[in-house]
Design a protein around this motif. Sequence first.
Motif, PDB file in Angstrom:
ATOM      1  N   LEU A 241      76.368 -19.344  51.787  1.00  0.00           N
ATOM      2  CA  LEU A 241      76.493 -19.914  50.442  1.00  0.00           C
ATOM      3  C   LEU A 241      75.229 -19.662  49.621  1.00  0.00           C
ATOM      4  CD1 LEU A 241      78.350 -21.457  48.550  1.00  0.00           C
ATOM      5  CD2 LEU A 241      77.449 -23.593  49.493  1.00  0.00           C
ATOM      6  N   CYS A 242      74.059 -19.683  50.284  1.00  0.00           N
ATOM      7  CA  CYS A 242      72.824 -19.366  49.552  1.00  0.00           C
ATOM      8  C   CYS A 242      72.821 -17.900  49.116  1.00  0.00           C
ATOM      9  CB  CYS A 242      71.599 -19.661  50.420  1.00  0.00           C
ATOM     10  SG  CYS A 242      71.288 -21.420  50.525  1.00  0.00           S
ATOM     11  N   ALA A 243      73.321 -17.030  49.985  1.00  0.00           N
ATOM     12  CA  ALA A 243      73.420 -15.613  49.601  1.00  0.00           C
ATOM     13  C   ALA A 243      74.339 -15.488  48.382  1.00  0.00           C
ATOM     14  CB  ALA A 243      73.955 -14.787  50.770  1.00  0.00           C
ATOM     15  N   ALA A 244      75.462 -16.215  48.425  1.00  0.00           N
ATOM     16  CA  ALA A 244      76.406 -16.155  47.299  1.00  0.00           C
ATOM     17  C   ALA A 244      75.742 -16.685  46.028  1.00  0.00           C
ATOM     18  CB  ALA A 244      77.653 -16.964  47.626  1.00  0.00           C
ATOM     19  N   ALA A 245      74.972 -17.754  46.158  1.00  0.00           N
ATOM     20  CA  ALA A 245      74.333 -18.359  44.981  1.00  0.00           C
ATOM     21  C   ALA A 245      73.429 -17.342  44.288  1.00  0.00           C
ATOM     22  CB  ALA A 245      73.538 -19.588  45.397  1.00  0.00           C
ATOM     23  N   GLU A 246      72.656 -16.618  45.076  1.00  0.00           N
ATOM     24  CA  GLU A 246      71.771 -15.595  44.490  1.00  0.00           C
ATOM     25  C   GLU A 246      72.582 -14.508  43.793  1.00  0.00           C
ATOM     26  OE1 GLU A 246      68.267 -13.441  46.015  1.00  0.00           O
ATOM     27  OE2 GLU A 246      68.473 -14.752  47.763  1.00  0.00           O
ATOM     28  N   MET A 247      73.670 -14.135  44.439  1.00  0.00           N
ATOM     29  CA  MET A 247      74.517 -13.062  43.884  1.00  0.00           C
ATOM     30  C   MET A 247      75.173 -13.502  42.574  1.00  0.00           C
ATOM     31  SD  MET A 247      76.254 -11.637  47.390  1.00  0.00           S
ATOM     32  CE  MET A 247      75.192 -11.126  48.755  1.00  0.00           C
ATOM     33  N   ILE A 248      75.600 -14.751  42.551  1.00  0.00           N
ATOM     34  CA  ILE A 248      76.290 -15.267  41.357  1.00  0.00           C
ATOM     35  C   ILE A 248      75.347 -15.208  40.147  1.00  0.00           C
ATOM     36  CG2 ILE A 248      77.292 -17.350  40.310  1.00  0.00           C
ATOM     37  CD1 ILE A 248      78.363 -17.990  43.213  1.00  0.00           C
ATOM     38  N   LEU A 249      74.092 -15.550  40.379  1.00  0.00           N
ATOM     39  CA  LEU A 249      73.142 -15.488  39.254  1.00  0.00           C
ATOM     40  C   LEU A 249      72.911 -14.048  38.809  1.00  0.00           C
ATOM     41  CD1 LEU A 249      70.633 -18.327  40.146  1.00  0.00           C
ATOM     42  CD2 LEU A 249      72.403 -18.300  38.391  1.00  0.00           C
ATOM     43  N   GLY A 267      84.328 -16.733  38.847  1.00  0.00           N
ATOM     44  CA  GLY A 267      85.179 -17.878  38.497  1.00  0.00           C
ATOM     45  C   GLY A 267      85.780 -18.579  39.686  1.00  0.00           C
ATOM     46  N   GLU A 268      85.755 -17.918  40.837  1.00  0.00           N
ATOM     47  CA  GLU A 268      86.449 -18.492  42.002  1.00  0.00           C
ATOM     48  C   GLU A 268      85.545 -18.373  43.209  1.00  0.00           C
ATOM     49  OE1 GLU A 268      90.382 -16.753  42.497  1.00  0.00           O
ATOM     50  OE2 GLU A 268      90.424 -17.395  44.596  1.00  0.00           O
ATOM     51  N   ILE A 269      85.487 -19.420  43.999  1.00  0.00           N
ATOM     52  CA  ILE A 269      84.675 -19.378  45.214  1.00  0.00           C
ATOM     53  C   ILE A 269      85.317 -20.228  46.301  1.00  0.00           C
ATOM     54  CG2 ILE A 269      83.147 -21.267  44.414  1.00  0.00           C
ATOM     55  CD1 ILE A 269      80.838 -19.737  45.835  1.00  0.00           C
ATOM     56  N   GLU A 270      85.288 -19.736  47.532  1.00  0.00           N
ATOM     57  CA  GLU A 270      85.703 -20.541  48.685  1.00  0.00           C
ATOM     58  C   GLU A 270      84.563 -20.529  49.688  1.00  0.00           C
ATOM     59  OE1 GLU A 270      89.245 -19.176  46.807  1.00  0.00           O
ATOM     60  OE2 GLU A 270      88.642 -17.952  48.527  1.00  0.00           O
ATOM     61  N   PHE A 285      83.942 -14.997  47.022  1.00  0.00           N
ATOM     62  CA  PHE A 285      83.925 -15.268  45.584  1.00  0.00           C
ATOM     63  C   PHE A 285      84.398 -14.032  44.823  1.00  0.00           C
ATOM     64  CE2 PHE A 285      79.577 -13.737  46.347  1.00  0.00           C
ATOM     65  CZ  PHE A 285      79.284 -12.961  45.235  1.00  0.00           C
ATOM     66  N   THR A 286      84.735 -14.258  43.555  1.00  0.00           N
ATOM     67  CA  THR A 286      85.286 -13.171  42.741  1.00  0.00           C
ATOM     68  C   THR A 286      84.290 -12.776  41.644  1.00  0.00           C
ATOM     69  OG1 THR A 286      86.296 -14.748  41.217  1.00  0.00           O
ATOM     70  CG2 THR A 286      87.654 -14.001  43.064  1.00  0.00           C
ATOM     71  N   VAL A 287      84.395 -11.538  41.200  1.00  0.00           N
ATOM     72  CA  VAL A 287      83.574 -11.055  40.082  1.00  0.00           C
ATOM     73  C   VAL A 287      84.503 -10.461  39.031  1.00  0.00           C
ATOM     74  CG1 VAL A 287      81.726  -9.473  39.358  1.00  0.00           C
ATOM     75  CG2 VAL A 287      81.663 -10.499  41.644  1.00  0.00           C
ATOM     76  N   ASP A 288      84.267 -10.816  37.777  1.00  0.00           N
ATOM     77  CA  ASP A 288      85.044 -10.290  36.643  1.00  0.00           C
ATOM     78  C   ASP A 288      84.040  -9.715  35.644  1.00  0.00           C
ATOM     79  OD1 ASP A 288      86.031 -10.543  33.847  1.00  0.00           O
ATOM     80  OD2 ASP A 288      87.822 -11.455  34.709  1.00  0.00           O
ATOM     81  N   ILE A 289      84.140  -8.417  35.370  1.00  0.00           N
ATOM     82  CA  ILE A 289      83.246  -7.762  34.394  1.00  0.00           C
ATOM     83  C   ILE A 289      84.120  -7.150  33.306  1.00  0.00           C
ATOM     84  CG2 ILE A 289      81.535  -5.908  34.027  1.00  0.00           C
ATOM     85  CD1 ILE A 289      80.723  -6.221  36.955  1.00  0.00           C
ATOM     86  N   ARG A 290      83.759  -7.385  32.038  1.00  0.00           N
ATOM     87  CA  ARG A 290      84.563  -6.857  30.915  1.00  0.00           C
ATOM     88  C   ARG A 290      83.688  -6.219  29.855  1.00  0.00           C
ATOM     89  NH1 ARG A 290      89.546 -11.115  30.270  1.00  0.00           N
ATOM     90  NH2 ARG A 290      89.573 -11.705  32.447  1.00  0.00           N
TER      91      ARG A 290
END
Length: 413
Positions: A241-249, A267-270, A285-290
Amino acid sequence: MDYKDLRVDGSRLQSTLQEMAKIGATPGGGVQRLALTDEDKQARDLFVRWLKDLHLEVTIDEMGSIFGKRKGKNNSLPPVMSGSHMDSQPRGGRFDGILGVMGSLEVLRTMHENRIETERPVMIVDWTNEEGSRFAPPMVASGVWAGALDRDWVYNRTDLSGKRFADELQRIGYKGTVRAQNWPTHAYYEYHIEQGPIMEREGKIIGAPEGIVCIHWCDIYLEGEANQVGPTPMEGRHDALCAAAEMILKVNELPAKMGGNMVATVGEIENYPNSRNVIPDKVHFTVDIRSWDDDLALRAWEDVRKDFEEIAQRRGCPIEIQETWRVEHSPFEEKLVQRVLDTAQELGYPSLPMISGAGHDASYMNLVAPTAMIFVPSIGGRSHVEVENTCWEDCEAGANVLLHCILKSANET
Ligand code: GLV
Ligand code: MN
Ligand code: MN
């Protein structure tokens, strides 16, 4: 015949939308009508009943999309199509998607009661699973119809509980037998709420998108090492989860870093096992880029992917990256966009050209037919939330523009 003074019935459109908003109504004033749920089925059943009341020829294709055809004088001419979707986000709003379907229905009702004959047939459509929030990706039915997505790949998509798209489509009774394959289409219109703040800010009633941004969806799976949180020292942990937190930022910083017109969202995380006293060992988790610029979005994705790999390596959390789905930016048919602007002017509604930051079935339709959209303002720029709102007068205005755009296209020979 001169249709100049013809208008839709705004109060009928309002009560139709209010009737639909009862299906899956949420306590906060929104709706939850996820694709292929019982609520989706209920909305479809009501919609089909309304189509039959107009004596339309109703067909359901193998993706569950519902079509209603109103005959023209010359039925060998390619039809004009108009529609959107009836599924919603979880705790979503009362207008996203459904306005375009009920707006098209109101147009057909107006044509029916005024005994209007058009040269070409006019077809209304409800596309299955536009939102992609239960079954990713979005816009799958129009994607298959346009030949951009593979039917069986979509059939095998699963929701979080492992249910297959095809099984759920069958369960609600909407797995039709007609092949999901495009036919020659003279024009496609999609009427929708803006879902952003620009029109309200500019004091406009009608928006004419020149196109839709590109959208990239990725799914990230991280592995960590679970352990008791108390006795396990901070050094040497592999906390997914800490790895995900860094990635999300990193995702959040991406638009500023890349420049240009871009948005990027997780927008989504499990998180598993999702217990306050266990170090997380699995995260998805998901990534959306537009962006309007496909290359910029691709470069952004490559950039953030490198960051993800570095973070995963440093934290000892193996990563799996899936590029789930991508759609390129769609510039609409200029002539039809101009028709929306001209029609708004003829009817006395202030309008503006713009870009759609939200995805729509119009993206895929644009691959196979001249396409345009009609936007009306979202109050406070809020959408995909229960408070999503558009005033009834604006709903009526958009339907009037849709009516006259359809009449113009349907009388072209
Ligand atoms: C569609 O609802 C989107 O995600 O833009
Ligand atoms: Mn929508
Ligand atoms: Mn939506």
